[in-house]
Motif scaffolding. Sequence first.
Motif, PDB file in Angstrom:
ATOM      1  N   MET A   1      19.398  -9.451  33.694  1.00 35.58           N
ATOM      2  CA  MET A   1      17.942  -9.466  33.801  1.00 35.58           C
ATOM      3  C   MET A   1      17.473  -8.202  34.518  1.00 35.58           C
ATOM      4  SD  MET A   1      17.041 -13.459  34.702  1.00 35.58           S
ATOM      5  CE  MET A   1      17.463 -14.776  33.542  1.00 35.58           C
ATOM      6  N   SER A   2      16.166  -8.038  34.649  1.00 37.82           N
ATOM      7  CA  SER A   2      15.623  -6.892  35.384  1.00 37.82           C
ATOM      8  C   SER A   2      15.166  -7.351  36.760  1.00 37.82           C
ATOM      9  CB  SER A   2      14.445  -6.277  34.614  1.00 37.82           C
ATOM     10  OG  SER A   2      13.378  -7.203  34.470  1.00 37.82           O
ATOM     11  N   LEU A   3      15.303  -6.453  37.745  1.00 36.34           N
ATOM     12  CA  LEU A   3      14.940  -6.802  39.114  1.00 36.34           C
ATOM     13  C   LEU A   3      14.266  -5.638  39.805  1.00 36.34           C
ATOM     14  CD1 LEU A   3      16.703  -8.692  41.882  1.00 36.34           C
ATOM     15  CD2 LEU A   3      16.378  -6.245  42.246  1.00 36.34           C
ATOM     16  N   THR A   4      13.206  -5.950  40.557  1.00 38.13           N
ATOM     17  CA  THR A   4      12.586  -4.940  41.403  1.00 38.13           C
ATOM     18  C   THR A   4      12.722  -5.314  42.865  1.00 38.13           C
ATOM     19  OG1 THR A   4      10.605  -3.630  41.886  1.00 38.13           O
ATOM     20  CG2 THR A   4      10.246  -5.937  41.280  1.00 38.13           C
ATOM     21  N   PHE A   5      13.165  -4.350  43.663  1.00 42.65           N
ATOM     22  CA  PHE A   5      13.113  -4.464  45.107  1.00 42.65           C
ATOM     23  C   PHE A   5      11.720  -4.029  45.552  1.00 42.65           C
ATOM     24  CE2 PHE A   5      17.784  -3.568  44.528  1.00 42.65           C
ATOM     25  CZ  PHE A   5      18.248  -4.773  45.036  1.00 42.65           C
TER      26      PHE A   5
ATOM     27  N   HIS B   1       5.890  -5.540  49.297  1.00 37.85           N
ATOM     28  CA  HIS B   1       6.114  -6.928  48.884  1.00 37.85           C
ATOM     29  C   HIS B   1       4.988  -7.472  48.009  1.00 37.85           C
ATOM     30  CE1 HIS B   1       9.512  -7.084  51.601  1.00 37.85           C
ATOM     31  NE2 HIS B   1       8.744  -6.641  52.570  1.00 37.85           N
ATOM     32  N   SER B   2       3.746  -7.141  48.354  1.00 38.64           N
ATOM     33  CA  SER B   2       2.616  -7.632  47.559  1.00 38.64           C
ATOM     34  C   SER B   2       2.721  -7.150  46.115  1.00 38.64           C
ATOM     35  CB  SER B   2       1.287  -7.166  48.172  1.00 38.64           C
ATOM     36  OG  SER B   2       1.118  -7.687  49.465  1.00 38.64           O
ATOM     37  N   ARG B   3       3.120  -5.892  45.953  1.00 36.95           N
ATOM     38  CA  ARG B   3       3.237  -5.341  44.595  1.00 36.95           C
ATOM     39  C   ARG B   3       4.420  -5.969  43.864  1.00 36.95           C
ATOM     40  NH1 ARG B   3       1.336  -2.029  41.100  1.00 36.95           N
ATOM     41  NH2 ARG B   3       2.603  -0.592  39.876  1.00 36.95           N
ATOM     42  N   THR B   4       5.508  -6.261  44.568  1.00 40.80           N
ATOM     43  CA  THR B   4       6.635  -6.945  43.934  1.00 40.80           C
ATOM     44  C   THR B   4       6.186  -8.274  43.352  1.00 40.80           C
ATOM     45  OG1 THR B   4       8.303  -5.928  45.357  1.00 40.80           O
ATOM     46  CG2 THR B   4       8.892  -8.024  44.341  1.00 40.80           C
ATOM     47  N   ILE B   5       5.457  -9.047  44.136  1.00 43.43           N
ATOM     48  CA  ILE B   5       4.970 -10.353  43.667  1.00 43.43           C
ATOM     49  C   ILE B   5       4.092 -10.174  42.436  1.00 43.43           C
ATOM     50  CG2 ILE B   5       3.518 -12.333  44.243  1.00 43.43           C
ATOM     51  CD1 ILE B   5       4.421 -11.914  47.191  1.00 43.43           C
TER      52      ILE B   5
ATOM     53  N   LEU C   1      12.759 -10.469  37.910  1.00 39.45           N
ATOM     54  CA  LEU C   1      13.079 -10.909  39.260  1.00 39.45           C
ATOM     55  C   LEU C   1      12.535  -9.933  40.299  1.00 39.45           C
ATOM     56  CD1 LEU C   1      16.886 -11.539  38.584  1.00 39.45           C
ATOM     57  CD2 LEU C   1      15.139 -13.319  38.671  1.00 39.45           C
ATOM     58  N   GLY C   2      12.326 -10.429  41.516  1.00 41.45           N
ATOM     59  CA  GLY C   2      11.899  -9.566  42.597  1.00 41.45           C
ATOM     60  C   GLY C   2      12.424 -10.078  43.924  1.00 41.45           C
ATOM     61  N   ALA C   3      12.675  -9.167  44.851  1.00 39.07           N
ATOM     62  CA  ALA C   3      13.132  -9.515  46.196  1.00 39.07           C
ATOM     63  C   ALA C   3      11.974  -9.295  47.161  1.00 39.07           C
ATOM     64  CB  ALA C   3      14.318  -8.651  46.599  1.00 39.07           C
ATOM     65  N   VAL C   4      11.602 -10.342  47.900  1.00 40.95           N
ATOM     66  CA  VAL C   4      10.429 -10.253  48.766  1.00 40.95           C
ATOM     67  C   VAL C   4      10.669 -10.875  50.139  1.00 40.95           C
ATOM     68  CG1 VAL C   4       8.807 -10.283  46.815  1.00 40.95           C
ATOM     69  CG2 VAL C   4       9.414 -12.425  47.937  1.00 40.95           C
ATOM     70  N   ASN C   5       9.885 -10.408  51.080  1.00 38.97           N
ATOM     71  CA  ASN C   5       9.782 -10.952  52.428  1.00 38.97           C
ATOM     72  C   ASN C   5       9.210 -12.377  52.331  1.00 38.97           C
ATOM     73  OD1 ASN C   5       8.177 -11.672  54.761  1.00 38.97           O
ATOM     74  ND2 ASN C   5       8.212  -9.543  55.426  1.00 38.97           N
ATOM     75  N   TYR C   6       9.881 -13.342  52.939  1.00 37.84           N
ATOM     76  CA  TYR C   6       9.439 -14.728  52.770  1.00 37.84           C
ATOM     77  C   TYR C   6       8.079 -14.994  53.403  1.00 37.84           C
ATOM     78  CZ  TYR C   6      10.214 -16.725  57.476  1.00 37.84           C
ATOM     79  OH  TYR C   6      10.131 -17.052  58.801  1.00 37.84           O
ATOM     80  N   THR C   7       7.732 -14.296  54.516  1.00 38.89           N
ATOM     81  CA  THR C   7       6.438 -14.550  55.135  1.00 38.89           C
ATOM     82  C   THR C   7       5.288 -14.017  54.282  1.00 38.89           C
ATOM     83  OG1 THR C   7       6.461 -12.513  56.479  1.00 38.89           O
ATOM     84  CG2 THR C   7       7.453 -14.484  57.443  1.00 38.89           C
ATOM     85  N   VAL C   8       5.511 -12.870  53.615  1.00 38.12           N
ATOM     86  CA  VAL C   8       4.474 -12.331  52.731  1.00 38.12           C
ATOM     87  C   VAL C   8       4.259 -13.276  51.552  1.00 38.12           C
ATOM     88  CG1 VAL C   8       3.839 -10.428  51.199  1.00 38.12           C
ATOM     89  CG2 VAL C   8       4.902  -9.941  53.412  1.00 38.12           C
ATOM     90  N   TRP C   9       5.355 -13.791  50.984  1.00 41.71           N
ATOM     91  CA  TRP C   9       5.245 -14.747  49.881  1.00 41.71           C
ATOM     92  C   TRP C   9       4.472 -15.995  50.308  1.00 41.71           C
ATOM     93  CZ3 TRP C   9       5.964 -15.594  44.763  1.00 41.71           C
ATOM     94  CH2 TRP C   9       5.985 -16.925  44.340  1.00 41.71           C
TER      95      TRP C   9
ATOM     96  N   LEU D   1      14.270 -14.518  46.523  1.00 41.14           N
ATOM     97  CA  LEU D   1      14.368 -13.953  45.184  1.00 41.14           C
ATOM     98  C   LEU D   1      13.406 -14.758  44.329  1.00 41.14           C
ATOM     99  CD1 LEU D   1      15.994 -11.749  43.673  1.00 41.14           C
ATOM    100  CD2 LEU D   1      17.419 -13.595  42.770  1.00 41.14           C
ATOM    101  N   ILE D   2      12.429 -14.072  43.753  1.00 45.41           N
ATOM    102  CA  ILE D   2      11.436 -14.746  42.915  1.00 45.41           C
ATOM    103  C   ILE D   2      11.684 -14.395  41.454  1.00 45.41           C
ATOM    104  CG2 ILE D   2       9.720 -14.857  44.748  1.00 45.41           C
ATOM    105  CD1 ILE D   2       8.311 -12.430  43.481  1.00 45.41           C
ATOM    106  N   ALA D   3      11.246 -15.282  40.560  1.00 45.22           N
ATOM    107  CA  ALA D   3      11.495 -15.077  39.126  1.00 45.22           C
ATOM    108  C   ALA D   3      10.269 -15.459  38.311  1.00 45.22           C
ATOM    109  CB  ALA D   3      12.692 -15.908  38.678  1.00 45.22           C
ATOM    110  N   HIS D   4      10.062 -14.726  37.225  1.00 45.61           N
ATOM    111  CA  HIS D   4       9.014 -15.097  36.278  1.00 45.61           C
ATOM    112  C   HIS D   4       9.442 -16.373  35.567  1.00 45.61           C
ATOM    113  CE1 HIS D   4       6.342 -14.815  32.717  1.00 45.61           C
ATOM    114  NE2 HIS D   4       5.529 -14.224  33.587  1.00 45.61           N
ATOM    115  N   ARG D   5       8.481 -17.241  35.293  1.00 50.80           N
ATOM    116  CA  ARG D   5       8.793 -18.542  34.685  1.00 50.80           C
ATOM    117  C   ARG D   5       9.512 -18.405  33.344  1.00 50.80           C
ATOM    118  NH1 ARG D   5       8.268 -23.298  37.820  1.00 50.80           N
ATOM    119  NH2 ARG D   5       6.436 -23.061  39.170  1.00 50.80           N
ATOM    120  N   SER D   6       9.286 -17.285  32.658  1.00 47.54           N
ATOM    121  CA  SER D   6       9.906 -17.109  31.342  1.00 47.54           C
ATOM    122  C   SER D   6      11.427 -17.023  31.420  1.00 47.54           C
ATOM    123  CB  SER D   6       9.369 -15.839  30.668  1.00 47.54           C
ATOM    124  OG  SER D   6       9.729 -14.682  31.406  1.00 47.54           O
TER     125      SER D   6
END
Length: 284
Positions: free
Chosen positions: A132-136, A173-177, A187-195, A111-116
């Motif tokens: 908060m807002s979240l994208t899968f 995943h790339s677009r989520t990041i 927030l976003g949910a991503v594949n750890y290897t892509v991250w 789970l990744i998050a914007h610094r803000s």
Amino acid sequence: MRWLAASTAALALFAQGVAADTFRFTAIPDEDQSRLVERFSKVADYLQERLDVEVEYVPVKSYGATVTAFRNDQVQLAWFGGLSGVQARRLVSGSVAVAQGSEDAEFQSYLIAHRSTGLERAEELPDAIEGMSLTFGSRTSTSGRLMPEHFLRQRFGEAPEELFSRVGYSGDHSRTIALVEAGTWDLGAVNYTVWEAAVADGRVDTDKVEVIWATPPYPDYNWTLRGDVDARFGEGFTEKVRAALLEMDDPELLASFPREGFIPADNALYAPIEDVAEELGLLR
């Protein structure tokens, strides 16, 4: 370059029937198309050399299209996520998961998050993500939707639509990041290897977005092969494909997944994914 354009016209050719001596494979579009073509055209070259048949990589536009191409025999092999593999094997009797990445037995989502947001990495999902807002990623992504949603429901006892102010689906995943980095989503949910690959390549501004939580491990990506390939390509072809995948040791090829190597797999390994998908109504 041994790949086909992913277009209606190209797929129509398969529907009309083509030479049976061409072995075709595809992969879920978990990153942007140009990176996928670069990755899998090299894999096609490797498989062609090992299997002694013409091999073509067929890119597709969505996770659902990957499953459809497999179901319709437009491809005979696919690099699926856990959920898309389950879906495909349900649709094509006799199909088998023949290999998975060495990392895929215990895969994770981040789970990744914007610094803000002010959130920092923690062992447990923080209460502060509520509202908060979240994208899968894709709606049928194992690491970008299925398992993150499962663990969110476990933690909060609510559906994502009740927990967050907005819920979206980026597609990959790339677009989520990119969307979380831009602040479009908190927030976003991503594949750890892509991250991790994106960070290593300098494609992520970690001053703007960071990992705040990692899921427990679960089984994920797999190579799934149709059950009728021996009849089409000769007795023992299934084992030839399995051996070619398990013996893939070129660092450049493996880094493109990215995986350290491939290990044996079977359908039973993905029972936990099937159970979660049934629970969330994604196999109906």
